[in-house]
Scaffold this motif. Structure first.
Motif, short mmCIF file in Angstrom:
data_model
loop_
_atom_site.label_atom_id
_atom_site.label_comp_id
_atom_site.label_asym_id
_atom_site.label_seq_id
_atom_site.Cartn_x
_atom_site.Cartn_y
_atom_site.Cartn_z
N ALA A 1 0.81 -1.18 0.06
CA ALA A 1 0.01 0.18 0.10
C ALA A 1 0.87 1.07 0.04
N GLN A 2 1.79 1.19 0.78
CA GLN A 2 2.86 2.51 0.87
C GLN A 2 3.58 2.51 -0.60
N MET A 3 4.23 1.47 -1.06
CA MET A 3 4.79 1.76 -2.68
C MET A 3 3.96 2.12 -3.62
N HIS A 4 2.63 1.65 -3.53
CA HIS A 4 1.61 1.77 -4.61
C HIS A 4 1.40 3.31 -4.58
N ALA A 5 1.06 3.99 -3.04
CA ALA A 5 0.79 5.31 -2.88
C ALA A 5 2.07 6.08 -3.27
N ARG B 1 0.35 1.48 -13.89
CA ARG B 1 -0.96 1.07 -14.77
C ARG B 1 -1.79 -0.18 -14.05
N THR B 2 -1.58 0.10 -12.97
CA THR B 2 -2.52 -1.05 -12.13
C THR B 2 -4.08 -0.90 -12.38
N ASP B 3 -4.63 0.31 -12.86
CA ASP B 3 -5.78 0.29 -13.23
C ASP B 3 -6.22 -0.20 -14.75
N ALA B 4 -5.27 -0.22 -15.53
CA ALA B 4 -5.41 -0.60 -16.74
C ALA B 4 -5.89 -2.10 -17.01
N PRO B 5 -6.94 -2.46 -17.78
CA PRO B 5 -7.69 -3.66 -18.06
C PRO B 5 -6.40 -4.73 -18.30
N ALA B 6 -5.64 -4.32 -19.26
CA ALA B 6 -4.69 -5.47 -19.48
C ALA B 6 -3.67 -5.99 -18.25
N ILE B 7 -3.31 -4.99 -17.32
CA ILE B 7 -2.52 -5.40 -16.30
C ILE B 7 -3.50 -6.21 -15.26
N GLY B 8 -4.54 -5.70 -15.21
CA GLY B 8 -5.63 -6.27 -14.39
C GLY B 8 -5.71 -7.47 -14.64
N ALA B 9 -5.95 -8.03 -16.03
CA ALA B 9 -6.28 -9.15 -16.56
C ALA B 9 -5.05 -10.11 -16.69
N ALA B 10 -3.84 -9.55 -16.64
CA ALA B 10 -2.58 -10.49 -16.51
C ALA B 10 -2.60 -10.94 -14.99
N VAL B 11 -2.86 -10.28 -14.03
CA VAL B 11 -2.58 -10.36 -12.60
C VAL B 11 -3.89 -11.35 -12.20
N PRO C 1 -8.31 -9.36 -9.02
CA PRO C 1 -7.72 -8.80 -7.86
C PRO C 1 -8.88 -7.94 -7.15
N HIS C 2 -8.72 -7.72 -5.79
CA HIS C 2 -9.43 -6.92 -5.14
C HIS C 2 -9.58 -5.60 -5.52
N ASP C 3 -8.38 -4.85 -5.72
CA ASP C 3 -8.07 -3.33 -5.76
C ASP C 3 -6.55 -3.31 -6.29
N ALA C 4 -6.51 -1.75 -6.97
CA ALA C 4 -4.95 -1.75 -7.48
C ALA C 4 -3.80 -2.09 -6.52
N VAL C 5 -4.09 -1.89 -5.33
CA VAL C 5 -3.11 -2.24 -4.30
C VAL C 5 -2.75 -3.72 -4.41
N GLU C 6 -3.90 -4.54 -4.26
CA GLU C 6 -3.65 -5.99 -4.83
C GLU C 6 -2.97 -6.33 -6.06
#
Length: 254
Positions: free
Chosen positions: A142-146, A217-227, A235-240
């Motif tokens: 969470a800290q690093m993402h922020a 780009r943690t909110d990007a659809p391509a990144i979310g799909a890969a994760v 994933p629950h959210d951008a932090v996860e």
């Protein structure tokens, strides 16, 4: 204003920022020799900026002070950094010679990591790399993402001046996560060409990093799909998303 990336150790950069009169700031001098070499060529040391306590970023400071005892050394509030003439925290202003920087606290890689932002530049140490980010030695996802989100919010023309030449290695991971990203493909090819010509891949523009760096780009659809494919669920959210990306990168081999 002239900006130079001085190679140090195997893959570090010490940043040298000089004005028209030849006065120069040096950022994260992990060793003194590269700094002493450019000073011998005519630069006049005006100050040192330190982003975090790791030895490969501060190790040359003592030798520089042996030559110039009154040299200002600006560092974060951290007892592990000796020789600081001033310790600074979030939102403080740093004035050295002809430059003014704002201090940004960006914990995650270390608990006391800071960046210096000004003059269209951000000296971000080992928090944000081109096409990657630093390991979390002392912080939480969470800290690093922020911290990365804070850097990403700077103006798009900002030049990202980070502490290591990791771009090509980071590109291999980024392309594994986001293989259809045409901006990333172009950036990877550019980085290879730069290195082939003996040039640094840095600084990079923040606009480029926003388009190419999966950790921004943690909110990007391509990144979310890969994760999601790795997790076997959304994933629950951008932090996860970020946390899993960082775990993935920690174990990645090209």
């Amino acid at each position: 204003m002239q900006l130079r990336a001085l190679p140090a150790f195997a893959d570090n950069y010490i940043w040298a920022l000089a004005d028209e009169s030849g006065r120069a700031l040096f950022v994260d001098p992990g060793e003194a020799a590269p700094v002493l070499a450019v000073i011998a060529d005519g630069l006049q040391p005006a100050g040192v900026l330190l982003t975090h306590h790791h030895h490969d970023h501060i190790g040359g400071t003592r030798e520089l002070l042996a030559h110039w005892p009154d040299l200002p050394v600006i560092a974060p509030v951290d007892e592990r950094i000796p020789h600081a003439s001033r310790r600074v925290g979030d939102g403080e202003r740093v004035d050295v010679a002809s430059w003014t920087f704002e201090v940004l606290e960006i914990p995650g890689h270390t608990r006391s990591h800071i960046a210096f932002h000004g003059h269209g530049l951000v000296f971000c140490g080992d928090t944000l790399f081109s096409l990657g980010c630093g390991r979390m030695f002392e912080g939480t996802p969470a800290q690093m993402h922020a911290s990365l989100s804070r850097l990403s919010a700077l103006p798009s023309t900002t030049q990202v001046c980070c502490g290591h030449e990791y771009t090509l290695a980071n590109a291999a991971f980024a392309l594994t996560v986001d293989p259809g990203n045409t901006d990333l493909l172009r950036r990877a090819a550019e980085a290879r060409s730069q290195l082939d010509q003996g040039q640094p891949t840095l600084p990079a523009t923040l606009a480029s990093e926003r388009a190419c760096n999966p950790f921004l780009r943690t909110d990007a659809p391509a990144i979310g799909a890969a994760v999601a494919r790795r997790l076997g669920r959304e994933p629950h959210d951008a932090v996860e998303t970020f946390a899993e990306l960082r775990r993935w990168k920690d174990g990645f081999t090209a």
